[in-house]
Scaffold this active site. Structure first.
Site, mmCIF file in Angstrom:
data_model
loop_
_atom_site.group_PDB
_atom_site.id
_atom_site.type_symbol
_atom_site.label_atom_id
_atom_site.label_comp_id
_atom_site.label_asym_id
_atom_site.label_seq_id
_atom_site.Cartn_x
_atom_site.Cartn_y
_atom_site.Cartn_z
ATOM 1 N N LYS A 142 1.008 -1.328 0.511
ATOM 2 C CA LYS A 142 -0.055 0.215 0.177
ATOM 3 C C LYS A 142 1.272 1.481 -0.129
ATOM 4 O O LYS A 142 2.364 1.342 0.013
ATOM 5 C CB LYS A 142 -0.981 0.217 1.047
ATOM 6 C CG LYS A 142 -0.267 0.019 2.451
ATOM 7 C CD LYS A 142 -0.036 1.831 3.294
ATOM 8 C CE LYS A 142 0.809 1.347 4.259
ATOM 9 N NZ LYS A 142 1.940 2.820 4.658
ATOM 10 N N PHE A 195 10.915 -2.124 5.930
ATOM 11 C CA PHE A 195 10.993 -0.927 6.571
ATOM 12 C C PHE A 195 11.046 0.664 5.714
ATOM 13 O O PHE A 195 11.809 1.584 5.554
ATOM 14 C CB PHE A 195 12.645 -0.560 7.233
ATOM 15 C CG PHE A 195 12.973 -1.969 8.107
ATOM 16 C CD1 PHE A 195 12.238 -1.712 9.279
ATOM 17 C CD2 PHE A 195 13.621 -2.888 7.694
ATOM 18 C CE1 PHE A 195 12.584 -2.983 10.449
ATOM 19 C CE2 PHE A 195 14.093 -4.211 9.227
ATOM 20 C CZ PHE A 195 13.074 -3.448 10.292
ATOM 21 N N ALA A 196 10.261 0.416 4.595
ATOM 22 C CA ALA A 196 9.455 1.087 4.031
ATOM 23 C C ALA A 196 8.696 1.642 3.360
ATOM 24 O O ALA A 196 8.509 2.389 2.227
ATOM 25 C CB ALA A 196 9.858 -0.205 2.444
ATOM 26 N N GLY A 197 7.256 1.363 4.550
ATOM 27 C CA GLY A 197 6.568 2.531 4.369
ATOM 28 C C GLY A 197 5.557 2.250 3.450
ATOM 29 O O GLY A 197 4.981 2.491 3.055
ATOM 30 N N LEU A 198 5.336 0.648 2.732
ATOM 31 C CA LEU A 198 4.953 0.269 2.177
ATOM 32 C C LEU A 198 3.670 -0.925 2.168
ATOM 33 O O LEU A 198 2.835 -1.426 2.038
ATOM 34 C CB LEU A 198 5.627 -0.459 0.833
ATOM 35 C CG LEU A 198 6.441 0.528 -0.054
ATOM 36 C CD1 LEU A 198 7.423 -0.488 -1.239
ATOM 37 C CD2 LEU A 198 5.783 1.636 -1.204
ATOM 38 N N GLY A 199 3.862 -1.374 4.159
ATOM 39 C CA GLY A 199 3.264 -2.235 4.754
ATOM 40 C C GLY A 199 3.260 -3.323 4.466
ATOM 41 O O GLY A 199 1.971 -4.564 4.140
ATOM 42 N N GLY A 200 4.682 -3.997 4.001
ATOM 43 C CA GLY A 200 4.838 -5.584 4.042
ATOM 44 C C GLY A 200 4.376 -6.297 4.649
ATOM 45 O O GLY A 200 3.592 -7.429 4.428
ATOM 46 N N ASP A 227 -1.641 -1.228 11.278
ATOM 47 C CA ASP A 227 -1.894 -1.488 9.778
ATOM 48 C C ASP A 227 -2.461 -2.874 9.004
ATOM 49 O O ASP A 227 -2.708 -2.681 8.311
ATOM 50 C CB ASP A 227 -0.832 -0.969 9.109
ATOM 51 C CG ASP A 227 -0.013 0.075 9.037
ATOM 52 O OD1 ASP A 227 -0.819 0.940 8.959
ATOM 53 O OD2 ASP A 227 0.296 0.893 8.363
#
Length: 261
Positions: free
Chosen positions: A9, A104-109, A144
């Site tokens: 996301k 750790f990327a802000g993409l919600g993995g 999230d």
């Protein structure tokens, strides 16, 4: 067994609306990234394998099994259901994850993996849990996770992540770019609270909730859209070298995104 997709996301916008104890309350538009996802599947363990009854995750993770969101989701689900079938499943099968979403990327993995695992268990074991019950379990794993449980293409997310309201709009073709910078979300929030604390007021928040994502991206700058961008830049100065005009910042980073041309 069937393979399941755990989508990434982006945060089209992310505004702080206040605090709740140590937590920050947010208003954010989450949008699914259709072309970026992990894949999860159950694979039967080899009987000859040592410690065959232990919970096993197969995949490229930098964290320990105990730190993994999937493992946390397993324990949250076990606590909620008290299901013997769940224990038996994870004694017989490992959960295999093909990682494509950067950590750790802000993409919600991690949150997406946890949500997908919960839904897989619910389907495979016929646990009969409602989507709301799964979201309730998921919230114990991470803020999230409920968004990914509901599976909306786009949603307004508020509170500390527990309020997820579908926003009906066209799914945008998102292109992401993730610098190799490992960002600590708690650290970015701490810097925001110490140096940038300026919650959006209710009237502005209401207006923002009603705007289409494309309109937001066409009229707001990266720092206007995301309250965590400036704190992240202050704490991780090397981010500045990776910012490109026309890109936006997702979550607490380190990923940037834009709508494909």
């Amino acid at each position: 067994m069937k393979t399941y997709k755990a989508f990434a996301k982006v945060n089209i916008f992310l505004k702080i609306t206040g605090t709740r104890g140590d937590y920050h309350e947010i208003l954010s538009r989450f949008m699914r990234v259709e072309n970026l996802y992990d894949t999860l599947s159950f694979v039967k363990k080899e009987n000859t394998e040592a410690k065959v009854n232990e919970f096993k995750i197969i995949g490229d993770f930098s964290c320990t099994t105990e730190q993994n969101t999937i493992y946390k989701a397993y324990f949250a689900l076990k606590e909620f259901t008290q299901s013997q079938k769940l224990e038996e499943l994870m004694q017989t099968y490992a959960i295999k994850v093909e990682k494509n979403i950067p950590a750790f990327a802000g993409l919600g993995g991690g949150s997406s993996d946890a949500a997908t695992y919960l839904k897989m268990c619910n389907n495979v074991l016929n646990l009969g849990l409602s989507i709301h019950e799964l979201a309730q379990i998921g919230l114990k794993v991470g803020a999230d996770v409920p968004f990914f449980i509901y599976g909306y293409a786009s949603a307004n997310v508020s509170g500390i992540g527990e309020v997820v309201e579908e926003f009906k709009e066209e799914l945008l073709a998102i292109e992401t770019y993730t610098p190799k910078i490992e960002i600590s979300t708690p650290k970015v929030y701490r810097v925001y609270r110490e140096d940038f604390f300026a919650p959006i007021d209710g009237f502005e928040a209401k207006k923002l909730q009603q705007r289409r994502s494309l309109d937001v991206l066409q009229t707001m700058s990266a720092d206007e859209a995301n309250d965590l961008f400036k704190p992240a830049l202050q704490e991780y100065k090397e981010l500045k070298n990776h910012y490109k005009h026309g890109y936006f910042f997702s979550g607490s980073g380190s990923s940037f995104f834009r709508v494909k041309d």
